[in-house]
Design a protein around this motif. Structure first.
Motif, PDB file in Angstrom:
ATOM      1  N   UNK A 180       0.824  -1.201   0.000  1.00  0.00           N
ATOM      2  CA  UNK A 180       0.000   0.000   0.000  1.00  0.00           C
ATOM      3  C   UNK A 180       0.857   1.250   0.000  1.00  0.00           C
ATOM      4  N   UNK A 181       1.884   1.279   0.830  1.00  0.00           N
ATOM      5  CA  UNK A 181       2.697   2.496   0.871  1.00  0.00           C
ATOM      6  C   UNK A 181       3.446   2.674  -0.447  1.00  0.00           C
ATOM      7  N   UNK A 182       3.813   1.553  -1.098  1.00  0.00           N
ATOM      8  CA  UNK A 182       4.451   1.667  -2.408  1.00  0.00           C
ATOM      9  C   UNK A 182       3.482   2.211  -3.441  1.00  0.00           C
ATOM     10  N   UNK A 183       2.252   1.685  -3.452  1.00  0.00           N
ATOM     11  CA  UNK A 183       1.291   2.112  -4.473  1.00  0.00           C
ATOM     12  C   UNK A 183       0.847   3.553  -4.247  1.00  0.00           C
ATOM     13  N   UNK A 184       0.504   3.883  -2.973  1.00  0.00           N
ATOM     14  CA  UNK A 184       0.033   5.249  -2.709  1.00  0.00           C
ATOM     15  C   UNK A 184       1.182   6.232  -2.905  1.00  0.00           C
ATOM     16  N   UNK A 185       2.381   5.827  -2.466  1.00  0.00           N
ATOM     17  CA  UNK A 185       3.545   6.684  -2.676  1.00  0.00           C
ATOM     18  C   UNK A 185       3.813   6.907  -4.152  1.00  0.00           C
ATOM     19  N   UNK A 186       3.669   5.850  -4.940  1.00  0.00           N
ATOM     20  CA  UNK A 186       3.850   5.985  -6.375  1.00  0.00           C
ATOM     21  C   UNK A 186       2.825   6.948  -6.954  1.00  0.00           C
ATOM     22  N   UNK A 187       1.591   6.859  -6.434  1.00  0.00           N
ATOM     23  CA  UNK A 187       0.539   7.747  -6.936  1.00  0.00           C
ATOM     24  C   UNK A 187       0.850   9.201  -6.578  1.00  0.00           C
ATOM     25  N   UNK A 188       1.189   9.423  -5.309  1.00  0.00           N
ATOM     26  CA  UNK A 188       1.485  10.787  -4.863  1.00  0.00           C
ATOM     27  C   UNK A 188       2.656  11.348  -5.672  1.00  0.00           C
ATOM     28  N   UNK A 189       3.733  10.557  -5.746  1.00  0.00           N
ATOM     29  CA  UNK A 189       4.920  11.028  -6.458  1.00  0.00           C
ATOM     30  C   UNK A 189       4.626  11.209  -7.936  1.00  0.00           C
ATOM     31  N   UNK A 190       3.929  10.234  -8.521  1.00  0.00           N
ATOM     32  CA  UNK A 190       3.617  10.325  -9.946  1.00  0.00           C
ATOM     33  C   UNK A 190       2.805  11.562 -10.259  1.00  0.00           C
TER      34      UNK A 190
END
Lengths: 196, 556
Positions: B111-121
């Motif tokens: 989850x932190x990878x996916x949400x982090x990817x979304x935020x960063x992306x």
């Protein structure tokens, strides 16, 4: 030394040699292959450099002809390949590249490589004879079997299904017709009508 | 202001149903190839290139952008859940994420990878939206000598600094440059290095080279030393509703933002590549963390930061690609050749000549990010299934599609023969530690570099000094020197990190590692014993000073 923090401070000197050391310190690797490969790269560099002399110059008016860049490329190849060669001779071998499915400690399995190459060659030879879907089945089934699939007939069937699906998708949707072979010629008009 | 309007128009285009479908297909395929070991976005884009000739450029490029972004998301799932060492790009995520998964916190790591990817992306795409038009406007003034300087920087950083061996990287670059030379020379119309062979007159198709190196070469390499036996997946506990606890959120949001701040600028400069960004993010998170002792044992910051940096860098790479036509990664190089195959040359003029296409592409990145969040959070179970495909079938499929992609270029068998040959070369490149990316970038950027070099020297009438005297070019070369210095320092640190990882991996073969596998830090029985040993000496020195009660406690 059982805690990861001991490992995090560098290679722990206290760790006893187990014989299963990481890359580089395993059984002495032969550097012959690396020498040959670097030698080939060096030869390519010399070829590029020498070949540049054969390029015709279009005559006056151009400051930089079509030879200049090839000279540069040849020089880069010669210098860097020679540096790799010297490095290998001094014992600096390449790092074994890791990957999720790669066992870095395994020995090279030449037989499997040969099998796969044969199946790709067979695929190439068969495409226009028996049609793409069947040639794809041979390739898929053969490679899966070479890599250790337990039931070769299942691999062949999956390959055939895959080949047929791709064949229909290509012909019907994308409008790119793959060779159908004698068994599937009747399908071609059908696919053409599907495209409209 | 006009940019916002253009972006809105881009959204109007990208939200049309057919483009939404292509975008969705792109992120779907991208996530799949990101998850699957053995194939990456570079190879997938190359493979799909011939198939998209029937599409219009906007649809094709939206699909490719989706694959590009999707590949970044998917990679983290693999490194978190697969219990085998992966490629160096994802090694940082694997370090903490894999440990978290083993502690039963796999869901939180994903989850932190996916949400982090979304935020960063998303933030990085905003950065791209704001920055790209400005750079494009400024880049119009760049002279050929400046482009030569930029390309030299790209060649040196990608070739020499990103691999594990400087000279092997440069050799690989040289081979790529040579492949780029093959074909008809533009100005004089004569053939170079074609050996008089007709199929070589138009040059070797980049599709064959990319697919041959990435797919066939990789398959050969894996086949030569395949890991047999069951696929070691770390099971993820159920309960997808409670992905992240409040504490996880509190610990993640800062690393996400910091990762973005590190990743985006590194992506935009030609010293790019996500590797450097993820590594820097990991190092800074470790330094800033108040719980340093957790690093290496499943610290959530160590997943959140690098994953965000990874995705931000991916968006950053698009800035030089779109505004200067300068690819800094293999995937970007292949997307560039996709542009070229449609007769579009990315560069400063792209924003004025093809505004509809560019802005639709940028808008599709925003949309793709939202799609990817949905695809990667609730639907992560599907991707986990994908990881369980038996490897013989997976690689048989990769090889079959590679042969298909090569055949689809011209519907000619000769192309599959060339593909096989390049695949064999790719196998030996990999076997002997030559990186692939410099080759691909050299091949695509080489002809452009030659054209710019000749133009620059034409303008200066052969004066070599003119290559260095323009201010921008001079800054580039100065920056290159700084980058080389930094690179040497970074390589030093990175190799130290990798050595510790290798040491940790080697420790896994010993008996104590079996303990490490079964329990994690702090929980395993051996840990308790070690701490006891540390306490015991003072006990022995002053045994009588202590009360008997305490000694009873120590007794097992």
């Amino acid at each position: 030394m059982s805690t990861p923090s001991a490992g995090a401070s560098g290679i722990s000197p206290a760790r006893p040699a187990t014989g299963d050391e990481p890359v580089g310190t395993t059984a002495p690797r032969s550097n012959l292959g690396e020498l040959i490969f670097a030698g080939l790269a060096l030869a390519l560099g010399i070829f590029v450099f020498a070949g540049a002399f054969a390029i015709r110059l279009p005559g006056a008016g151009t400051q930089v002809g079509p030879r200049v860049f090839p000279f540069l490329v040849g020089t880069i190849l010669i210098v860097s390949a020679a540096a790799v060669l010297v490095g290998v001779l001094r014992g600096r071998l390449a790092d074994v590249e890791e990957g999720e499915d790669v066992d870095a400690h395994a020995k090279t399995d030449w037989i499997t490589l040969a099998k796969i190459t044969v199946f790709v060659a067979a695929h190439i030879a068969l495409i226009e004879v028996i049609g793409w879907p069947f040639a794809a089945a041979v390739l898929f089934g053969g490679v899966a079997w070479s890599l250790g699939a337990k039931r070769w007939w299942a691999a062949l069937l999956i390959g055939l299904a895959l080949g047929l699906v791709v064949y229909v998708l290509f012909g019907g949707v994308l409008g790119l017709s793959l060779p159908s072979g004698p068994l599937l010629t009747w399908l071609e008009p059908l696919l053409r009508s599907l495209r409209g | 202001m006009e940019n916002i309007l253009s972006l809105l128009e881009g959204f109007a285009t990208a939200l049309q149903p057919q483009y939404l479908i292509f975008g969705f297909l792109g992120v779907l395929v991208g996530t799949a190839v990101g998850v699957l070991p053995g194939i990456g976005p570079a190879m997938t884009v190359a493979l799909l290139l011939p198939l998209t000739y029937t599409l219009d450029p906007t649809a094709a490029l939206i699909t490719f952008a989706g694959i590009y972004y999707g590949g970044m998301y998917g990679g983290s799932t693999t490194s978190i859940l697969l219990n085998t060492p992966g490629e160096s790009a994802s090694i940082v995520t694997a370090l903490e994420g894999n440990k978290m998964a083993k502690l039963g916190r796999g869901a939180a790591a994903l989850a932190t990878a996916a949400i982090g990817s979304f935020v960063a992306g998303t933030i990085a795409t905003i950065g791209l939206t704001l920055l790209a038009p400005i750079i494009a406007k400024w880049a119009v003034q760049l002279a050929p000598a400046d482009y030569v300087a930029l390309m030299v920087v790209a060649f040196i950083t990608v070739g020499a600094l990103l691999g594990s061996s400087v000279w092997r990287g440069l050799t690989s670059l040289g081979i790529g440059l040579f492949l780029g030379l093959i074909g008809t020379e533009i100005l004089s119309g004569q053939q170079r290095y074609t050996f008089g062979l007709l199929p070589l007159a138009d040059g070797i198709d980049i599709v064959l080279v990319a697919v041959g190196l990435f797919a066939v070469g990789e398959t050969f390499y894996v086949a030569s030393r395949m890991r047999h036996g069951p696929i070691a997946l770390v099971p993820v506990t159920r309960g997808w509703r409670s992905w992240m606890t409040k504490d996880d959120w509190r610990r993640s949001w800062k690393p996400w933002l910091r990762g973005t701040a590190i990743g985006f600028p590194i992506g935009t400069i030609p010293a790019g590549g996500a590797d450097v960004a993820t590594f820097l993010s990991y190092a800074s998170e470790k330094k800033l963390s108040k719980r340093k002792e957790q690093f290496g044992r499943g610290a959530i910051e160590g997943v959140a930061g690098p994953e965000a940096a990874n995705n931000a860098a991916a968006a950053g790479v698009l800035v030089p690609l779109l505004t200067l036509g300068l690819p800094t990664t293999a995937t970007a190089a292949i997307i560039l050749s996709a542009f070229q195959s449609y007769g579009i040359q990315p560069g400063p003029q792209l924003f004025t000549n093809q505004p509809a296409l560019v802005w639709a592409l940028i808008a599709s990145l925003y949309i793709g990010n939202v799609m990817l969040l949905v695809l990667n959070l609730p639907l992560v179970g599907i991707w986990v299934k994908l990881l369980q495909i038996p490897r013989p079938y997976l690689y048989a499929g990769i090889l079959t599609f590679a042969a298909l992609g090569a055949y689809a270029v011209n519907f000619s068998i000769v192309d599959i023969v060339i593909l096989l040959f390049i695949g064999i070369v790719g196998y030996f490149l990999r076997r002997y530690g030559y990186p692939i990316a410099p080759l691909v970038i050299g091949m695509i950027l080489g002809p452009m570099a030659e054209a710019q070099l000749r133009r620059a020297l034409q303008l200066s009438q052969g004066d070599l000094g003119a290559l260095f005297t323009r201010p921008f070019a001079a800054i580039c070369y100065l920056a290159l020197i700084v980058i080389i210095g930094l690179g040497v320092w970074l390589r030093h640190r990175q190799s130290r990190l990798e050595r510790t990882l290798a040491a940790a991996a080697a420790a896994n073969t010993s008996l104590s590692a079996a303990v490490n596998q079964a329990w994690d830090a702090g929980d395993r029985p051996t840990d308790i014993r070690t701490s006891d040993i540390r306490v015991q000496p003072p006990l022995e020195e002053t045994p009588r000073a202590r009360g008997s009660r305490r000694r009873d406690d120590d007794r097992p």
